[in-house]
Write a protein that holds these residues in place. Structure first.
Motif, PDB file in Angstrom:
ATOM      1  N   ALA A  92      19.847 -66.244 -19.428  1.00  0.00           N
ATOM      2  CA  ALA A  92      18.935 -65.235 -19.672  1.00  0.00           C
ATOM      3  C   ALA A  92      17.577 -65.614 -20.471  1.00  0.00           C
ATOM      4  O   ALA A  92      16.346 -65.501 -20.001  1.00  0.00           O
ATOM      5  CB  ALA A  92      19.333 -64.076 -20.258  1.00  0.00           C
ATOM      6  N   PHE A  93      17.813 -66.223 -21.626  1.00  0.00           N
ATOM      7  CA  PHE A  93      17.001 -66.874 -22.672  1.00  0.00           C
ATOM      8  C   PHE A  93      15.939 -67.737 -21.725  1.00  0.00           C
ATOM      9  O   PHE A  93      14.719 -67.936 -21.772  1.00  0.00           O
ATOM     10  CB  PHE A  93      17.485 -67.430 -23.894  1.00  0.00           C
TER      11      PHE A  93
ATOM     12  N   ILE B   4      13.134 -71.119 -25.106  1.00  0.00           N
ATOM     13  CA  ILE B   4      13.743 -72.008 -24.101  1.00  0.00           C
ATOM     14  C   ILE B   4      14.630 -73.062 -24.846  1.00  0.00           C
ATOM     15  O   ILE B   4      15.676 -73.291 -24.253  1.00  0.00           O
ATOM     16  CB  ILE B   4      12.670 -72.830 -23.229  1.00  0.00           C
ATOM     17  N   GLY B   5      14.263 -73.442 -25.904  1.00  0.00           N
ATOM     18  CA  GLY B   5      15.069 -74.499 -26.667  1.00  0.00           C
ATOM     19  C   GLY B   5      16.506 -73.945 -26.947  1.00  0.00           C
ATOM     20  O   GLY B   5      17.632 -74.384 -27.162  1.00  0.00           O
ATOM     21  N   LEU B   6      16.365 -72.484 -27.561  1.00  0.00           N
ATOM     22  CA  LEU B   6      17.453 -72.024 -28.018  1.00  0.00           C
ATOM     23  C   LEU B   6      18.331 -71.587 -26.762  1.00  0.00           C
ATOM     24  O   LEU B   6      19.684 -72.173 -27.001  1.00  0.00           O
ATOM     25  CB  LEU B   6      17.100 -70.684 -28.473  1.00  0.00           C
TER      26      LEU B   6
ATOM     27  N   GLY C 238      22.022 -73.854 -26.379  1.00  0.00           N
ATOM     28  CA  GLY C 238      23.323 -73.147 -26.461  1.00  0.00           C
ATOM     29  C   GLY C 238      24.002 -73.122 -25.137  1.00  0.00           C
ATOM     30  O   GLY C 238      25.268 -73.307 -25.152  1.00  0.00           O
ATOM     31  N   LEU C 239      23.282 -73.127 -24.166  1.00  0.00           N
ATOM     32  CA  LEU C 239      24.046 -73.168 -22.803  1.00  0.00           C
ATOM     33  C   LEU C 239      24.830 -74.502 -22.596  1.00  0.00           C
ATOM     34  O   LEU C 239      26.108 -74.537 -22.382  1.00  0.00           O
ATOM     35  CB  LEU C 239      22.837 -73.170 -21.627  1.00  0.00           C
ATOM     36  N   PHE C 240      24.078 -75.560 -22.673  1.00  0.00           N
ATOM     37  CA  PHE C 240      24.740 -76.856 -22.591  1.00  0.00           C
ATOM     38  C   PHE C 240      25.641 -77.370 -23.490  1.00  0.00           C
ATOM     39  O   PHE C 240      26.644 -78.399 -23.104  1.00  0.00           O
ATOM     40  CB  PHE C 240      23.695 -77.940 -22.097  1.00  0.00           C
ATOM     41  N   THR C 241      25.726 -77.025 -24.590  1.00  0.00           N
ATOM     42  CA  THR C 241      26.661 -77.221 -25.616  1.00  0.00           C
ATOM     43  C   THR C 241      27.901 -76.497 -25.215  1.00  0.00           C
ATOM     44  O   THR C 241      28.839 -77.188 -25.497  1.00  0.00           O
ATOM     45  CB  THR C 241      26.074 -76.867 -27.156  1.00  0.00           C
ATOM     46  N   THR C 242      27.773 -75.392 -25.033  1.00  0.00           N
ATOM     47  CA  THR C 242      28.921 -74.424 -24.654  1.00  0.00           C
ATOM     48  C   THR C 242      29.349 -74.984 -23.504  1.00  0.00           C
ATOM     49  O   THR C 242      30.670 -75.083 -23.214  1.00  0.00           O
ATOM     50  CB  THR C 242      28.490 -72.920 -24.446  1.00  0.00           C
TER      51      THR C 242
END
Length: 582
Positions: free
Chosen positions: A182-183, A207-209, A213-217
């Motif tokens: 969503a971010f 966008i960076g946040l 967060g997405l690809f680390t998770t």
């Protein structure tokens, strides 16, 4: 006679039920690779949104419309020496004082004895039809705002590491990934249609946040869903998506050449990829750790069906995994470790601080070279393409060197060799700039290899009880380097174009020398406790006199204080029995 345990009683890991690596994990890994491509685009697109293009003071409207740009420059723009090429060039931010007393060219008076700052600008459209520079006049004294927007993006990475990692442990992998999507989508569209540059900077932060967060998770999800033997190559292989993104991005920019359309082109795939993630269930391993056994069984059966796996009693197998997990949790209840535990003991403290510096330097140089390819001579699209291509052999070389040459030697070699080629770039004569670019690409190859090596090395050098904390802290402090790297461009303009190369070379060589102070971890038993870690990192001279005691403990000094019966029991059980056999 005790009953023989069933198959379900022997299951200790979720991958034993769903398959160590099957169709479902393969699909998921492909999605992660595609996401890595998208992650690269979002991270490194700035050089194509705000490239280095020519601009000059605007000609007086209506009066000099018929005068060519070259004629205008000859008449009204002063010249200066380019420090990099040592050639004359027209000033970009100043012009001779110009007065208009009428409506034709004869009424224009140009005072060549006085220069003034430009009020408005014209931009070269021979390469790009539109850029952020032209959209918001981000030139001269406002050019640093471009670097600020990239630093804001990296600041989003930093916040994601600090906040979203813990959120995924508490709330689950899937909710955090969807929140990050969503971010990325909302902030991406906001960046495309931003009414002001301030809004654009805010959009870049989120966008960076979301990206981090997405690809680390997602990376954690992959590691949780495959067998232990597949985690290493999947962990390293996941970085190839980012490298492929570096290769593809310059071609997208070359075809479009408009900042608005480029931003839109890398945002829309986020929406498409988001639909895929809606079909991904929660991590079964996380569900088990939280005691949500019904949901865990539902997800497990779904994955088993895709992987064509069977289990006589899924519920019993999951309960056994849960039981083992609870036993491990009880054993670790007293170990509430944090970053301060890394700094409490003298030897671990030194190791931690050395690694912090190396991580900061690695991120600083990697993003510094990648984001500033426009500063190099030659075609900017080709330069960026080459910087992406060199990442592929760098990762492959890192994998082989880790296998055959240990950890210290490859890390030392990659850091020092990167520093040397950066120093060599300084002494390249002004008339052979292609050689300078070649040296910088070799530097990019070295620093990319460093990134691949240091992840493995860091994970091995910390004891188990602080391994996640140590790796997480190193990744966090590395963001200091990535946040400051965009401002290298401003440093070169304020001093000399060769200063960044000297800075890169200096910090890389210093980092390489620090590696000499670190221990080798290749083919060594991983430490589990802080005491083991402190003994492992202690200088050899301090460990003399303990070798004889190590014989009776199988080479594991932490067993010295235990009773003979306990020692024997531990040494005859994995992984210590396996270590002795090896």
């Amino acid at each position: 006679m005790a009953p023989t345990p069933s198959t379900e009683d022997k299951v200790t890991d979720i991958s034993e039920i769903i398959g160590i690596y099957g169709t479902w994990q393969r699909r998921f890994f492909i999605w992660v690779l595609l996401g890595g491509i998208l992650s690269c685009w979002l991270s490194l697109v700035t050089p194509f949104l705000a490239p280095e293009i020519d601009f000059w003071c605007q000609r007086p409207q209506t009066v000099l419309d018929n005068m060519s740009v070259e004629e205008w420059k000859v008449l009204a723009i002063p010249t200066q020496i380019n420090l990099l090429t040592e050639e004359k060039e027209y000033s970009k931010c100043t012009m001779y004082e110009t007065k208009i007393n009428g409506t034709n060219e004869k009424d224009v008076f140009i005072n060549v004895n006085k220069t003034v700052a430009c009020e408005k600008f014209e931009f070269d459209h021979s390469i790009y039809s539109s850029t952020l520079l032209e959209e918001w006049n981000l030139v001269c004294e406002d050019n640093w705002l471009i670097s600020l927007s990239q630093s804001a993006y990296m600041a989003g990475f930093l916040v994601a590491v600090l906040v979203l990692g813990q959120a995924s442990d508490r709330l689950g992998r899937l909710p955090v990934m969807l929140l990050c999507f969503a971010f990325m989508i909302i902030a991406g569209l906001l960046g495309v249609f931003a009414p002001t540059f301030t809004v654009f900077i805010i959009a870049r932060f989120f966008i960076g946040l979301g990206n981090s967060g997405l690809f680390t998770t997602a990376f954690i999800y992959v590691m949780e869903s495959v067998g232990p033997n597949h985690r290493i190559w999947l962990g390293v292989g996941g970085s190839f998506g980012f490298s492929f993104g570096c290769i593809i991005l310059p071609w997208i920019a070359w075809l479009i050449r408009d900042w608005f359309l480029i931003q839109l082109a890398i945002t829309l795939p986020t929406i498409a990829l988001g639909y895929i993630w809606w079909w991904i269930p929660e991590s079964p391993r996380w569900l088990i750790s939280q005691g949500k056994m019904e949901k865990a069984e539902e997800v497990t059966r779904k994955i088993m069906k895709i992987n064509r796996k069977e289990c006589a009693d899924v519920q019993a197998a999951l309960q056994n995994i849960r039981k083992i997990s609870q036993m491990e949790d009880k054993g670790d209840e007293k170990l509430h470790v944090n970053v301060f535990d890394l700094l409490r003991k003298p030897s671990l403290r030194k190791i931690t601080l050395y690694l912090f510096f190396i991580w900061i330097v690695t991120a600083f140089v990697f993003y510094g070279i990648t984001l500033n390819t426009n500063e190099l001579s030659g075609d900017p699209f080709i330069n960026f393409f080459i910087s992406g291509v060199v990442e592929i052999p760098a990762c492959i070389m890192a994998m082989f060197s880790l296998r055959y040459y240990g950890r210290k030697t490859p890390l030392l070699s990659s850091l020092v060799s990167g520093g040397v080629v950066c120093f060599l770039a300084i002494i390249v004569p002004a008339d052979i700039q292609w050689l300078k670019t070649t040296f910088l690409m070799l530097g990019k190859l070295s620093i990319t290899g460093t990134f691949a090596i240091i992840y493995v090395y860091t994970a091995e050098i910390f004891p188990t009880v602080v391994r996640n904390v140590g790796l997480g802290c190193c990744s966090t402090v590395a963001r200091i380097g990535s946040i400051t790297s965009p401002f290298v461009k401003e440093l070169s303009r304020a001093t000399h174009p060769n200063v960044p190369f000297g800075l890169y070379g200096t910090v890389l060589v210093i980092s390489g020398l620090l590696v000499l102070l670190l221990p080798e971890t290749h083919k060594r038993t991983l430490m589990d406790t802080l005491e083991q870690g402190e003994h492992f990192h202690r200088p050899i001279s301090q460990n003399k006199g303990q070798e004889q005691r190590h014989v009776s403990t199988g080479g594991f000094p932490f067993l010295e204080e235990l009773t003979s019966e306990t020692k024997l029991k531990i040494l005859n059980s994995p992984p210590y029995s396996q270590h002795q056999v090896a």
